[in-house]
Design an enzyme around this catalytic site. Structure first.
Site: not given
Length: 536
Positions: A58, A108, A173, A290, A339, A380-381, A458
């Site tokens: 990501d 995303s 995502t 987690f 990201d 994704d980007h 982004h």
């Protein structure tokens, strides 16, 4: 017999000559020759992909990959520029255009819809096409505004499926694999608001609806989105400002009870020790959450038994679990915190997350065969981090080795926007922060930026696709991001392209008749079939 001192002198001279000519023209000619030989000997793999693993870094744009490559080498005492991340050694590489239908620079959510579902979605929407804008609940519920996605294709073909992420399991995502939502923020009922009235939150869709409820492995963070009254449990306090359930439900218990009603053995785990204690042979489904929100960054992760497993360990467990399927498996893996560190403009942390992501890819490739397992690595980007100036070879990628025209040092890694804009105006000149006595390699160092924003944005440039395994050569140029799952569909013989015969390489070994050999009726049916495919 040659005296020892002569051997020593000869070796010293040879070493000196080699050091002086390490990267002369001969070196680069040999380097290119070896690469050319490898390319000439490459044969396309046209096996059916029994297994599919898709890795999403990501925010892992090309500048991030380059900087991480250098950072990796420098961690090993090398210059860094000459090395590679593991996935950069994959034989097939392409570019992906990441824009959303309504944005030049994407988020995303819409991008996840593209590479999981095969059609592009608007900014901040999940799993629905461009007829749905962000915040439209009822439009997202329309069946004609969405189609099944990769996870559902795999399950329909009898494959086991799983998700591994370092973000919340309900984050954008992973969510596009199993949810249809008018807004990415509708992760739990506490975020639906008036606009989301009548829609089901993403966490409930994961537990209650296909294909999410059929997944064999679900690893990530996001306990807070799944459990109400989290402060009353054995977990840490709720994540401030996060999505809090209002329906007083614990969806992890719902998930466990539904599986047990079916005579299955599900397991819920929350620590590294609990994960390692699992008997996978006796387990039918695993949910591992987690973190109350995202899982910790790799450099901050508690590596003890009561802490959080690494992305690599989660991937290893997932592959072992999914490999029990005779029909193969589909696994989606997200390195999501690459990201997040970029948004904070903490470059070292982002590069560290990229290296852990790369470790997970390497492990996955070592646990599977290129003959029957397609692995795709992409992003994704991108982000707005750049590698700037003219630093000399081998300079610390995190350092501030260069001096600008104002006489002050500047960092090689720089963001065009972000929170650290230390520029002031003295009436005649722009003054900026003096980094001479600042440790720019510190984990918490916030990189300088040009335009002030509380959170960095982004980037809109194309991202890379790296592929290895069956039909990976179909990643070959500059593609729309929505092309990715169609290749996977064809390679694995699942989903809408399972029986696609419109390409040059059909799966069948039988030769097709020429137009001259076909009857008029057969020719008419063939043309009609190809026209129908174009509408799919």
């Amino acid at each position: 017999m040659v005296p020892a001192w002569r051997w020593a002198l000869a070796c010293c001279l040879l070493h000196t000559i080699a050091a002086q000519s390490t990267e002369d023209s001969v070196f680069w000619y040999h380097e290119a020759q070896d690469e050319l030989k490898a390319a000439l000997n490459m044969e396309p793999n046209r096996n059916t992909a029994k297994n599919i693993i898709v890795f999403i870094g990501d925010g892992m744009g090309i500048p991030t990959i380059t900087a991480a490559r250098i950072y990796k080498g420098q961690q090993q005492g090398k210059n860094g520029e000459e090395g590679n991340l593991f996935f950069e050694t994959f034989p097939h590489v392409a570019l992906s255009k990441t824009y959303n239908p309504d944005r030049q620079v994407p988020d995303s959510a819409g991008t996840a819809t593209a590479y999981w579902c095969g059609y592009k979605g608007n900014y901040e929407t999940i799993g629905v096409d461009a007829r749905v804008s962000a915040g439209q609940c009822q439009a997202a519920l329309e069946p004609r505004h969405s189609r099944p996605c990769l996870m559902e294709w795999a399950q329909a073909a009898g494959k086991h499926t799983g998700i591994v992420t370092t973000t919340r399991i309900t984050h954008a995502t992973p969510a596009a694999l199993y949810a249809k939502s008018g807004h990415r923020n509708w992760e739990c009922d506490g975020k639906l608001g008036e606009a989301g009235r009548g829609c089901t939150d993403i966490a409930r869709q994961l537990v209650e609806n296909a294909p999410g409820k059929h997944a064999k492995v679900l690893f990530g963070g996001g306990r807070q989105m799944m459990m109400a009254n989290l402060n009353n449990t054995r977990f840490a306090p709720e994540y401030p400002g996060g999505c809090a359930r209002q329906d007083d439900r614990d969806l992890t218990q719902t998930w466990l009870m539904e599986k047990r009603k079916q005579g299955l053995n599900p397991q819920f785990v929350a620590t590294t020790a609990e994960l390692r204690a699992l008997d996978l042979n006796e387990t039918d489904h695993i949910m591992g959450l987690f973190g109350n929100s995202h899982t910790p960054y790799e450099d901050l992760r508690d590596k003890g038994p009561s802490g959080t497993p690494s992305l690599t360990e989660m991937v290893e467990t997932a592959i072992k679990m999914l490999s029990k399927s005779e029909n193969g498996f589909f696994l989606a893996v997200e390195g999501g915190r690459i990201d997040h560190a970029h948004h904070d403009t903490k470059a070292r942390r982002s590069l560290s997350e990229t290296l852990e992501f790369d470790n997970a890819v390497q492990l996955a490739r070592s646990m599977t065969s290129e003959e029957d397992t397609l692995i795709v690595v992409t992003a994704d980007h991108s982000h707005v981090m750049s590698i700037q100036g003219y630093p000399v070879r081998g300079k610390n990628i995190l350092g501030a080795p260069q001096i600008a025209e104002d006489g002050l040092p500047f960092t090689t890694l720089y963001y065009t926007n972000g929170p650290n804009v230390n520029h002031t105006w003295n009436g005649t000149h722009v003054l900026r922060q003096d980094l001479s006595n600042v440790d720019t390699t510190d984990w918490e160092f916030v990189q300088p930026a040009g335009l002030r924003r509380q959170e960095e944005t982004h980037g809109g440039e194309d991202v890379a696709i790296f592929a290895s395994g069956p039909w990976s050569h179909l990643f070959h140029g500059v593609h729309e991001q929505s092309y990715i799952p169609h290749v996977i569909s064809y390679a694995a013989n699942i989903g809408p392209r399972a029986d696609f015969k419109g390409g040059r390489y059909a799966r069948s070994s039988a030769s097709c008749p020429s137009r001259q050999q076909m009857s008029p009726l057969a020719l008419l049916l063939a043309v009609a079939g190809r026209m129908a495919l174009r509408t799919v």
